[in-house]
Write a protein that holds these residues in place. Structure first.
Motif, PDB file in Angstrom:
ATOM      1  N   LEU A   1       7.362 -13.214  -4.457  1.00 54.29           N
ATOM      2  CA  LEU A   1       6.531 -14.414  -4.377  1.00 54.29           C
ATOM      3  C   LEU A   1       5.983 -14.613  -2.956  1.00 54.29           C
ATOM      4  N   LYS A   2       6.802 -14.330  -1.962  1.00 56.70           N
ATOM      5  CA  LYS A   2       6.333 -14.458  -0.580  1.00 56.70           C
ATOM      6  C   LYS A   2       5.271 -13.396  -0.271  1.00 56.70           C
ATOM      7  N   ARG A   3       5.479 -12.189  -0.778  1.00 55.88           N
ATOM      8  CA  ARG A   3       4.495 -11.126  -0.572  1.00 55.88           C
ATOM      9  C   ARG A   3       3.160 -11.508  -1.218  1.00 55.88           C
ATOM     10  N   PHE A   4       3.227 -12.126  -2.381  1.00 58.56           N
ATOM     11  CA  PHE A   4       2.016 -12.556  -3.068  1.00 58.56           C
ATOM     12  C   PHE A   4       1.247 -13.559  -2.227  1.00 58.56           C
ATOM     13  N   ALA A   5       1.970 -14.500  -1.605  1.00 57.28           N
ATOM     14  CA  ALA A   5       1.318 -15.480  -0.735  1.00 57.28           C
ATOM     15  C   ALA A   5       0.643 -14.795   0.449  1.00 57.28           C
ATOM     16  N   LEU A   6       1.280 -13.764   0.986  1.00 56.66           N
ATOM     17  CA  LEU A   6       0.709 -13.040   2.126  1.00 56.66           C
ATOM     18  C   LEU A   6      -0.538 -12.250   1.737  1.00 56.66           C
ATOM     19  N   THR A   7      -0.463 -11.535   0.626  1.00 64.35           N
ATOM     20  CA  THR A   7      -1.600 -10.704   0.238  1.00 64.35           C
ATOM     21  C   THR A   7      -2.819 -11.546  -0.122  1.00 64.35           C
ATOM     22  N   ARG A   8      -2.590 -12.790  -0.495  1.00 69.13           N
ATOM     23  CA  ARG A   8      -3.722 -13.670  -0.804  1.00 69.13           C
ATOM     24  C   ARG A   8      -4.416 -14.160   0.460  1.00 69.13           C
ATOM     25  N   SER A   9      -3.728 -14.128   1.575  1.00 73.26           N
ATOM     26  CA  SER A   9      -4.290 -14.693   2.808  1.00 73.26           C
ATOM     27  C   SER A   9      -4.602 -13.650   3.875  1.00 73.26           C
ATOM     28  N   VAL A  10      -4.093 -12.423   3.726  1.00 73.72           N
ATOM     29  CA  VAL A  10      -4.323 -11.380   4.731  1.00 73.72           C
ATOM     30  C   VAL A  10      -5.099 -10.237   4.080  1.00 73.72           C
ATOM     31  N   PRO A  11      -6.385 -10.085   4.385  1.00 75.92           N
ATOM     32  CA  PRO A  11      -7.227  -9.078   3.728  1.00 75.92           C
ATOM     33  C   PRO A  11      -6.676  -7.656   3.822  1.00 75.92           C
ATOM     34  N   SER A  12      -6.134  -7.274   4.965  1.00 74.50           N
ATOM     35  CA  SER A  12      -5.651  -5.902   5.108  1.00 74.50           C
ATOM     36  C   SER A  12      -4.474  -5.610   4.177  1.00 74.50           C
ATOM     37  N   LEU A  13      -3.637  -6.615   3.946  1.00 72.34           N
ATOM     38  CA  LEU A  13      -2.521  -6.438   3.021  1.00 72.34           C
ATOM     39  C   LEU A  13      -3.011  -6.397   1.588  1.00 72.34           C
ATOM     40  N   ARG A  14      -4.013  -7.190   1.289  1.00 73.61           N
ATOM     41  CA  ARG A  14      -4.590  -7.172  -0.055  1.00 73.61           C
ATOM     42  C   ARG A  14      -5.229  -5.816  -0.329  1.00 73.61           C
TER      43      ARG A  14
ATOM     44  N   ASP B   1       3.421  -1.470   6.631  1.00 70.06           N
ATOM     45  CA  ASP B   1       4.269  -0.729   5.703  1.00 70.06           C
ATOM     46  C   ASP B   1       5.518  -1.512   5.322  1.00 70.06           C
ATOM     47  N   ALA B   2       5.984  -2.376   6.195  1.00 67.43           N
ATOM     48  CA  ALA B   2       7.198  -3.133   5.922  1.00 67.43           C
ATOM     49  C   ALA B   2       7.032  -4.103   4.764  1.00 67.43           C
ATOM     50  N   ILE B   3       5.787  -4.443   4.426  1.00 71.43           N
ATOM     51  CA  ILE B   3       5.548  -5.388   3.337  1.00 71.43           C
ATOM     52  C   ILE B   3       5.672  -4.699   1.986  1.00 71.43           C
ATOM     53  N   PHE B   4       5.418  -3.400   1.938  1.00 75.69           N
ATOM     54  CA  PHE B   4       5.471  -2.649   0.686  1.00 75.69           C
ATOM     55  C   PHE B   4       6.469  -1.496   0.828  1.00 75.69           C
ATOM     56  N   PRO B   5       7.750  -1.798   0.933  1.00 74.89           N
ATOM     57  CA  PRO B   5       8.715  -0.763   1.310  1.00 74.89           C
ATOM     58  C   PRO B   5       9.082   0.226   0.215  1.00 74.89           C
ATOM     59  N   ASP B   6       8.894  -0.130  -1.045  1.00 75.88           N
ATOM     60  CA  ASP B   6       9.445   0.698  -2.120  1.00 75.88           C
ATOM     61  C   ASP B   6       8.405   1.300  -3.058  1.00 75.88           C
ATOM     62  N   HIS B   7       7.135   1.184  -2.728  1.00 75.45           N
ATOM     63  CA  HIS B   7       6.126   1.681  -3.645  1.00 75.45           C
ATOM     64  C   HIS B   7       6.210   3.193  -3.842  1.00 75.45           C
ATOM     65  N   GLU B   8       6.543   3.937  -2.796  1.00 73.79           N
ATOM     66  CA  GLU B   8       6.675   5.385  -2.938  1.00 73.79           C
ATOM     67  C   GLU B   8       7.801   5.723  -3.913  1.00 73.79           C
ATOM     68  N   GLU B   9       8.895   4.981  -3.813  1.00 69.95           N
ATOM     69  CA  GLU B   9      10.029   5.206  -4.707  1.00 69.95           C
ATOM     70  C   GLU B   9       9.660   4.861  -6.151  1.00 69.95           C
ATOM     71  N   VAL B  10       8.950   3.748  -6.337  1.00 64.64           N
ATOM     72  CA  VAL B  10       8.521   3.349  -7.677  1.00 64.64           C
ATOM     73  C   VAL B  10       7.563   4.390  -8.255  1.00 64.64           C
ATOM     74  N   LEU B  11       6.667   4.899  -7.416  1.00 66.23           N
ATOM     75  CA  LEU B  11       5.720   5.916  -7.871  1.00 66.23           C
ATOM     76  C   LEU B  11       6.453   7.174  -8.320  1.00 66.23           C
ATOM     77  N   ARG B  12       7.464   7.569  -7.588  1.00 70.78           N
ATOM     78  CA  ARG B  12       8.253   8.743  -7.992  1.00 70.78           C
ATOM     79  C   ARG B  12       8.967   8.486  -9.319  1.00 70.78           C
ATOM     80  N   ASP B  13       9.473   7.262  -9.502  1.00 74.04           N
ATOM     81  CA  ASP B  13      10.142   6.924 -10.764  1.00 74.04           C
ATOM     82  C   ASP B  13       9.155   6.976 -11.930  1.00 74.04           C
ATOM     83  N   ILE B  14       7.937   6.519 -11.693  1.00 72.81           N
ATOM     84  CA  ILE B  14       6.907   6.568 -12.735  1.00 72.81           C
ATOM     85  C   ILE B  14       6.588   8.020 -13.093  1.00 72.81           C
TER      86      ILE B  14
END
Length: 242
Positions: free
Chosen positions: A117-130, A68-81
């Motif tokens: 950019l760092k998150r992008f590098a992680l999601t490309r290499s860690v299947p669970s994050l992707r 969850d620490a990798i995607f900390p603000d998605h809930e907030e962005v979803l509420r804004d949408i």
């Protein structure tokens, strides 16, 4: 200085909204840096908390897991949408409204390019994050589909459900294309120009057709014709045929 040797002093959890946001961001940065340095599976919650200068209990006040620490603000962005869609005027093009709303996702990534950019590098290499990222995109898409379905149904579109589902997928796909192109460029691509082009394609393809207006009337009169004659001829032309 290596990630392992960086030991900031212990900090107290944020007591204000701004303070909590800063602490949450610090935990995210610490998590991403540790994952990149020593691997996702090898990194523990205790190490993330220590790198951010807080304790384990504080970490779990902000996140349920290290993922969850990798995607900390998605809930907030979803509420804004959802708020953006809910406050749109009924007269606005619903597809254009959805494209504007999904732009909030782009702005979220652009607000902190280093982390993005760092998150992008992680999601490309860690299947669970992707997989987690894919699930998040699916949530955005379902919100758009629900909004578009309601708008298309209100307009009397007999194919409202199908049109809404396909249009929502196109909105999400356009956003993902623009975002990934920007990430692959290392943050150098002109994301706003790319977004404008991509979203215009979606609007052109899926916006409800404009209902045809009335007939165009052209009156040819002498320049010296009195106003009463102008009104008489235009009224006659506009009168419904019997």
């Amino acid at each position: 200085m290596s990630v392992e040797s960086r030991q900031p002093p212990r900090t107290r959890a944020g007591r204000t909204t701004a303070g909590r946001r800063r602490l949450r961001h610090a935990l995210t940065v610490a998590a991403i840096d540790l994952f990149l340095a020593q691997g996702y599976d090898a990194t523990t919650v205790d190490e993330i908390a220590a790198a951010a200068g807080v304790g384990r209990r504080t970490f779990f006040r902000y996140f349920r897991s290290k993922e969850d620490a990798i995607f900390p603000d998605h809930e907030e962005v979803l509420r804004d949408i959802e708020r953006s869609l809910a406050t749109a005027l009924p007269t606005q093009d619903p597809v254009a409204v959805a494209c504007t709303a999904v732009g909030l996702v782009l702005e979220h990534y652009l607000a902190d390019p280093d982390v993005s950019l760092k998150r992008f590098a992680l999601t490309r290499s860690v299947p669970s994050l992707r997989d987690r990222e894919v699930a998040t995109v699916d949530r955005y898409q379902r919100v758009f589909a629900r909004y578009l379905r309601e708008r298309f149904q209100a307009a009397g579109d007999p194919a409202a459900d199908l049109r809404a589902s396909v249009a929502a997928a196109a909105v999400a796909a356009a956003n993902n294309h623009v975002l990934r192109r920007w990430l692959r460029s290392g943050g150098k691509d002109d994301v706003h120009a790319a977004a404008k082009e991509a979203f215009q394609l979606v609007v052109d393809a899926f916006s409800p057709p404009v209902k045809p207006g009335g007939q165009t009337v052209v009156a040819v009169l002498e320049a010296s014709a009195p106003v009463s004659e102008v009104v008489r001829q235009i009224s006659a032309a506009l009168r419904p045929a019997e």
